[in-house]
Scaffold this active site. Structure first.
Site, mmCIF file in Angstrom:
data_model
loop_
_atom_site.group_PDB
_atom_site.id
_atom_site.type_symbol
_atom_site.label_atom_id
_atom_site.label_comp_id
_atom_site.label_asym_id
_atom_site.label_seq_id
_atom_site.Cartn_x
_atom_site.Cartn_y
_atom_site.Cartn_z
ATOM 1 N N ASN A 60 0.798 -1.233 0.000
ATOM 2 C CA ASN A 60 0.000 0.000 0.000
ATOM 3 C C ASN A 60 0.825 1.274 0.000
ATOM 4 O O ASN A 60 0.272 2.360 -0.178
ATOM 5 C CB ASN A 60 -1.021 0.018 1.155
ATOM 6 C CG ASN A 60 -2.008 -1.126 1.042
ATOM 7 O OD1 ASN A 60 -2.623 -1.294 -0.001
ATOM 8 N ND2 ASN A 60 -2.135 -1.934 2.086
ATOM 9 N N TYR B 131 -0.131 9.739 6.642
ATOM 10 C CA TYR B 131 1.084 9.355 5.919
ATOM 11 C C TYR B 131 1.754 10.497 5.151
ATOM 12 O O TYR B 131 2.759 10.274 4.483
ATOM 13 C CB TYR B 131 0.760 8.209 4.952
ATOM 14 C CG TYR B 131 0.257 6.976 5.668
ATOM 15 C CD1 TYR B 131 1.054 6.328 6.613
ATOM 16 C CD2 TYR B 131 -1.016 6.459 5.423
ATOM 17 C CE1 TYR B 131 0.605 5.203 7.287
ATOM 18 C CE2 TYR B 131 -1.476 5.328 6.086
ATOM 19 C CZ TYR B 131 -0.656 4.708 7.020
ATOM 20 O OH TYR B 131 -1.108 3.598 7.685
ATOM 21 N N ALA C 264 2.206 -3.053 6.551
ATOM 22 C CA ALA C 264 1.466 -3.939 7.462
ATOM 23 C C ALA C 264 2.180 -5.274 7.694
ATOM 24 O O ALA C 264 1.973 -5.912 8.735
ATOM 25 C CB ALA C 264 0.059 -4.176 6.910
ATOM 26 N N HIS D 43 3.897 -6.167 11.008
ATOM 27 C CA HIS D 43 3.183 -6.672 12.182
ATOM 28 C C HIS D 43 2.718 -8.116 12.027
ATOM 29 O O HIS D 43 2.087 -8.654 12.929
ATOM 30 C CB HIS D 43 1.960 -5.780 12.456
ATOM 31 C CG HIS D 43 2.235 -4.319 12.287
ATOM 32 N ND1 HIS D 43 3.157 -3.648 13.062
ATOM 33 C CD2 HIS D 43 1.758 -3.400 11.403
ATOM 34 C CE1 HIS D 43 3.206 -2.375 12.669
ATOM 35 N NE2 HIS D 43 2.371 -2.201 11.669
ATOM 36 N N ASP E 162 12.484 -13.738 8.720
ATOM 37 C CA ASP E 162 13.454 -14.798 8.431
ATOM 38 C C ASP E 162 14.371 -14.413 7.269
ATOM 39 O O ASP E 162 15.565 -14.727 7.276
ATOM 40 C CB ASP E 162 12.727 -16.114 8.116
ATOM 41 C CG ASP E 162 12.090 -16.746 9.359
ATOM 42 O OD1 ASP E 162 12.398 -16.315 10.485
ATOM 43 O OD2 ASP E 162 11.268 -17.669 9.192
ATOM 44 N N GLU F 186 14.618 0.032 10.240
ATOM 45 C CA GLU F 186 13.169 -0.053 10.020
ATOM 46 C C GLU F 186 12.590 1.360 10.124
ATOM 47 O O GLU F 186 12.875 2.078 11.084
ATOM 48 C CB GLU F 186 12.563 -0.959 11.095
ATOM 49 C CG GLU F 186 11.052 -1.040 11.019
ATOM 50 C CD GLU F 186 10.471 -1.977 12.094
ATOM 51 O OE1 GLU F 186 11.210 -2.817 12.645
ATOM 52 O OE2 GLU F 186 9.271 -1.844 12.373
ATOM 53 N N LEU G 295 6.437 5.813 8.531
ATOM 54 C CA LEU G 295 6.030 7.220 8.383
ATOM 55 C C LEU G 295 5.256 7.687 9.600
ATOM 56 O O LEU G 295 5.488 8.772 10.137
ATOM 57 C CB LEU G 295 5.144 7.357 7.137
ATOM 58 C CG LEU G 295 5.859 7.126 5.810
ATOM 59 C CD1 LEU G 295 4.891 6.582 4.783
ATOM 60 C CD2 LEU G 295 6.499 8.412 5.325
ATOM 61 N N SER G 296 4.311 6.866 10.017
ATOM 62 C CA SER G 296 3.467 7.225 11.163
ATOM 63 C C SER G 296 4.117 6.719 12.447
ATOM 64 O O SER G 296 4.979 5.823 12.413
ATOM 65 C CB SER G 296 2.077 6.616 10.999
ATOM 66 O OG SER G 296 2.158 5.197 11.021
ATOM 67 N N ARG H 29 -0.369 -2.468 15.881
ATOM 68 C CA ARG H 29 0.790 -1.880 15.173
ATOM 69 C C ARG H 29 1.984 -1.692 16.103
ATOM 70 O O ARG H 29 3.047 -1.243 15.675
ATOM 71 C CB ARG H 29 0.410 -0.523 14.564
ATOM 72 C CG ARG H 29 -0.639 -0.614 13.495
ATOM 73 C CD ARG H 29 -0.862 0.741 12.841
ATOM 74 N NE ARG H 29 -2.179 0.803 12.244
ATOM 75 C CZ ARG H 29 -2.490 0.376 11.017
ATOM 76 N NH1 ARG H 29 -1.551 -0.122 10.247
ATOM 77 N NH2 ARG H 29 -3.724 0.448 10.560
HETATM 78 O O1 CA2 Z 1 3.565 4.250 9.129
HETATM 79 C C1 CA2 Z 1 4.016 3.460 8.295
HETATM 80 O O2 CA2 Z 1 4.926 3.722 7.523
HETATM 81 C C2 CA2 Z 1 3.348 2.069 8.170
HETATM 82 O O3 CA2 Z 1 4.365 1.136 7.836
HETATM 83 C C3 CA2 Z 1 2.343 2.184 7.047
HETATM 84 C C4 CA2 Z 1 1.505 0.927 6.855
HETATM 85 C C5 CA2 Z 1 0.899 0.472 8.186
HETATM 86 O O4 CA2 Z 1 0.224 -0.757 8.008
HETATM 87 C C6 CA2 Z 1 1.944 0.336 9.269
HETATM 88 O O5 CA2 Z 1 1.306 -0.026 10.480
HETATM 89 C C7 CA2 Z 1 2.696 1.624 9.469
HETATM 90 C C8 CA2 Z 1 0.350 1.183 5.878
HETATM 91 C C9 CA2 Z 1 0.777 1.796 4.582
HETATM 92 C C10 CA2 Z 1 -0.465 2.303 3.905
HETATM 93 O O6 CA2 Z 1 -0.086 3.356 3.073
HETATM 94 C C11 CA2 Z 1 -1.089 4.133 2.555
HETATM 95 C C12 CA2 Z 1 -0.687 5.297 1.946
HETATM 96 C C13 CA2 Z 1 -1.610 6.125 1.425
HETATM 97 C C14 CA2 Z 1 -2.961 5.811 1.486
HETATM 98 C C15 CA2 Z 1 -3.355 4.645 2.083
HETATM 99 C C16 CA2 Z 1 -2.413 3.798 2.620
#
Ligand code: CA2
Length: 152
Positions: free
Chosen positions: A12, A24, A79, A82, A89, A100, A103-104, A113
């Site tokens: 995603n 994000y 995702a 998690h 592995d 690692e 963004l959030s 998360r």
């Molecule tokens: O905060 C992050 O970088 C995450 O890796 C982003 C993942 C999330 O599942 C992790 O818990 C934290 C989700 C990426 C989804 O990216 C999007 C971007 C724009 C619109 C919708 C989803």
């Protein structure tokens, strides 16, 4: 020899900049990658990028990093962070140093998360700083690989 850094993005993250800007940010993945490429260029380093929505493709890319001269990885597994023992592995198997990045700030979000299958293998983690987190990780990676090539 110039250092080679692989920036790996999971599911995603190709949607960055298209929705959920409050979580994000508003920059696209291509935009973030262009900034990282410029940072690497200024240091005479090489940065390569790979994004996939598929767990097996990410595993395969990690395996090939071991063979293609990659010195360091920056990993936002999305995702899969998690959920994925397979990515854990793969990273353990190749024994390449990685940071690692998220963004959030995953620790301010849902409980599911808060756990990462990768974090204890990483040299460090950067969360919650948006796109700047990738840049900080790259700056660290360039320093790390320069130091290690001097030591060896
Ligand atoms: O905060 C992050 O970088 C995450 O890796 C982003 C993942 C999330 O599942 C992790 O818990 C934290 C989700 C990426 C989804 O990216 C999007 C971007 C724009 C619109 C919708 C989803």
């Amino acid at each position: 020899m110039s250092s080679r850094v692989l920036v790996l993005n999971g599911p995603n993250l190709n949607l960055l900049g298209t929705r959920e800007p409050a979580v994000y940010g508003s920059r696209s993945l291509a935009d973030i990658e262009a900034e990282l490429a410029e940072v690497a260029r200024r240091s005479g380093a090489e940065v390569v990028f790979f994004q996939s929505n598929h767990e097996g493709a990410l595993v395969d890319r990690i395996h090939s990093a071991k063979l293609d001269g990659t010195d360091f990885l920056i990993v936002n597994a999305g995702a899969f962070t998690h959920t994925s023992v397979a990515l854990r592995d793969a990273l353990a198997a190749v024994e390449l140093p990685f940071i690692e990045v998220h963004l959030s700030n995953v620790h301010r979000r849902e409980q599911f998360r808060h756990h990462s299958y990768l974090a204890d293998l990483a040299l460090g983690t950067i969360v919650g700083l948006g796109a700047a987190g990738y840049r900080y990780a790259l700056e660290y990676a360039l320093g790390h690989t320069a130091k290690n090539s001097k030591d060896h």
